[in-house]
Design an enzyme around this catalytic site. Structure first.
Site, PDB file in Angstrom:
ATOM      1  CE  LYS A 123       9.357  67.422  50.035  1.00  0.00           C
ATOM      2  NZ  LYS A 123      10.723  67.718  50.498  1.00  0.00           N
TER       3      LYS A 123
ATOM      4  CD  GLU B 189      25.270  73.842  49.680  1.00  0.00           C
ATOM      5  OE1 GLU B 189      24.395  72.966  49.551  1.00  0.00           O
ATOM      6  OE2 GLU B 189      25.131  75.014  49.244  1.00  0.00           O
TER       7      GLU B 189
ATOM      8  NE  ARG C 244      25.433  75.234  44.951  1.00  0.00           N
ATOM      9  CZ  ARG C 244      24.152  75.565  44.973  1.00  0.00           C
ATOM     10  NH1 ARG C 244      23.339  75.012  45.849  1.00  0.00           N
ATOM     11  NH2 ARG C 244      23.686  76.472  44.159  1.00  0.00           N
TER      12      ARG C 244
END
Length: 629
Positions: A283, A371, A399
């Site tokens: 990344k 979640e 969610r």
């Protein structure tokens, strides 16, 4: 030669020779760095998949072949290659292109994304549709990060896809990080795969020997492929989880070797059925500071494109961010009570639980991109006398809605939900706007819903929720926005509030303004201006959406014939609906007006432009009050 300036579509890309692709990748990386240094966006994730993106569009016949990006914040190179290079300077700007894939924006955006772990489900649906239509030639590719594949929805999709005999390729982009460091057993499992040098060396040697480095499959490699499960199980000390689900596993592969990726993807394209390619990426690749500080450079704001140095604005004597007030306040509680715990689904930095984590790491739980699990895990903690502060972004709490109802509210468990990024969030757009939390939470029985006007009220509400939990009270929701508050001197001694009681900020004449949350500060400014022209409405800070302070509203009904509600949530289901239902219930004839988010999805842009669009600015509120006066 500049390759990028001649590419307006993947068709142009495919005209290049394979040995020209590394130079193109260098140009794209430089372009993204330069553009995002002045027009901030998701930098690190997009720098990490440039070679992979180029290889995918080079090998596959997009948009006929369907390419789905999980989350989508890594799709900048994809947008650049698919006709949006010239408009890329408008990325995430008001009226410009979106920072995420959007179907209405381009035929190359096969599926709109913004939330995590959806790509495999969507790609499987497309693949099944193709199979039922008799189109077995079309390829379907889901690109998913190592953090996102730990999300429950990804597991569900992979389980359902097993042995479905569809033409689908899952590419696992493994960089060991989503925003914060990836956590959980899946992250450790991927590490075990990537850290098996014996297996990888043996596999690569066999492949090179029997293909004579041509990288093309033959009868010998097909034979060894059939032995793959047993071979990998032996060398890895266990079975390959992906293969146990019916996927042919390939990798780990160098995600920054574009030539190798092209050859590998070309081979995989010829193989029918479900495949998974495990690629290793970095990344922030290509910008040293982004590689070294991956969380910071996920979306760093403006920075120097040559050095990577972030250009920070002067925050001296500026109010704090609401998230930091939450982080400092929960730390104060944690120091006083060992039962206080913090829970977040992969947003520890974003919600500032990192502040508590530095001092009490054993009581801060980053559960990954999960979640639903975060909510029910918090409920389990509450059953044992702990005080869980479950911090979830507003749009992500959608969610976990069933868990809020079934696992928390139904059992009256005193979980404290701190909902960050409530209201409009700006540049991330429709997938991230916190528009719906008041509407969907107000419907749930035995749930307290509050929103603070400022930082002092946030601390007061957190103390109220904490003491309510210690008494075994009802579950408690506190919602607050992204960004800074209004008080420089914010560190008050918090006071417990009477639950369900709102407060009169100022008395007035004729018009009553009922505001909830930080938009009340805009209302206060508008009223200050109106007093100069002898227009003096009353103003009530609706601290508690639920339970509603009916006693106060009854008092106000006779005194103020005209009412105006102001809220940073959708007009259907929130404060406006609550007050409308109150007036009807008590057969009151007060005229009711509202300022709220319209019944539509709000696109991306900077907050001032979005506020102007929906009427949240001080001037907009002032004009509205003048109209109804």
């Amino acid at each position: 030669m500049s390759y990028l300036e001649h590419i307006q579509s993947p068709q142009d890309l495919r005209k290049l020779k394979i040995d020209e692709l590394p130079k193109l990748c260098d140009e794209i990386r430089k372009f993204i760095i330069e553009q995002t240094s002045q027009h901030p966006g998701h930098l690190g994730s997009s720098l990490g998949v440039i070679e992979l993106t180029v290889a995918l569009h080079y090998v596959f016949d997009t948009p006929n072949d369907k390419l789905v990006w999980d989350v989508g914040h890594q799709a900048y190179c994809h947008k650049i290659l698919t006709g949006r290079k010239d408009s890329f300077s408008t990325n995430r700007c008001y009226g410009g292109i979106s920072g995420f894939p959007r179907r209405e924006e381009s035929e190359y955006d096969a599926f709109g994304t913004g939330h995590s772990s959806t790509s495999i489900s969507a790609a499987l649906g497309m693949a099944m549709a193709a199979k039922m239509s008799g189109n077995m030639e079309r390829s379907h590719i889901a690109v998913i990060g190592d953090g996102a594949i730990g999300g429950g929805m990804a597991f569900e999709a992979m389980n359902q896809a097993a042995f479905r005999d569809v033409n689908m390729l899952v590419i696992l982009n493994d960089n060991k990080i989503s925003i914060d460091q990836s956590t959980g057993a899946m992250s450790k499992y991927l590490l075990s795969l990537t850290a098996s040098p014996g297996y990888n060396r043996f596999k690569n040697r066999l492949w090179n020997i029997f293909t004579v480095k041509s990288r093309k499959s033959n009868k010998i490699t097909a034979f060894f492929s059939k032995l793959g499960n047993g071979l990998k199980g032996y060398l890895l000390g266990g079975s390959n989880w992906f293969q146990s689900l019916g996927y042919r596993y390939f990798g780990p592969a160098d995600g920054h070797d574009v030539v190798y990726l092209v050859k590998t993807l070309s081979d995989l394209k010829k193989l029918p059925g479900q495949k998974l390619l495990h690629v290793l990426t970095v990344k922030g690749k290509g910008l040293e500071m982004a590689e070294q500080n991956q969380t910071t450079y996920h979306a760093p704001g403006k920075f120097n494109p040559d050095t990577g140095q972030i250009i920070r604005s002067n925050t001296t004597n500026m109010p704090p961010k609401f998230q930091d007030v939450f982080g400092e306040t929960i730390l104060e509680f944690a120091r006083e009570d060992e039962k206080v715990v913090g829970i977040t689904p992969a947003m520890a930095t974003g919600c500032s639980l990192t502040i508590m984590d530095k001092e009490f790491p054993e009581r801060v739980f980053d559960v990954g991109i999960a979640e639903q699990h975060a909510v029910t895990f918090s409920a389990g903690l509450a059953t044992e006398g702990y005080v869980p502060f479950c911090n979830i972004y507003s749009s992500f709490l959608q969610r976990g809605y069933d868990q809020v109802i079934h696992d928390v509210a139904l059992q009256k468990l005193p979980v404290i939900f701190c909902i960050d990024r409530a209201g409009l969030v700006g540049e991330d757009g429709a997938t991230h706007q916190g528009a719906f939390d008041m509407a969907f939470l107000r419907l749930v029985p035995d749930l307290i819903v509050a929103s603070p006007l400022d930082e002092h009220e946030l601390r007061n509400m957190m103390l109220t929720a904490y003491r309510n939990a210690k008494r075994g009270g009802l579950p408690f929701v506190i919602r607050y926005p992204r960004g800074r508050g209004v008080l420089v001197d914010w560190h008050n001694n918090p006071e417990e509030l009477p639950i369900g009681k709102n407060r009169i900020l100022c008395e007035g004449e004729r018009v009553l303004v009922l505001s909830i949350g930080p938009l009340g500060n805009h209302v206060a400014q508008a009223l200050d201006q109106l007093r100069e022209s002898s227009i003096c409405p009353a103003h009530v800070d609706v601290r508690f959406l639920k339970p509603m302070d009916e006693e106060l509203l009854q008092q106000m009904a006779a005194q103020y014939p005209v009412w105006l509600t102001v809220e940073d949530g959708t007009e259907k289901g929130g404060l406006f609906s609550e007050v409308s239902e109150f007036l009807e219930k008590h057969h009151l004839s007060n005229a009711l007006h509202h300022i709220a988010l319209p019944d539509q999805f709000i696109s991306h842009g900077d907050i001032p432009h979005l506020y102007q669009e929906v009427g949240f600015g001080v001037e907009d509120i002032r004009k509205k009050i003048q109209e109804i006066w």
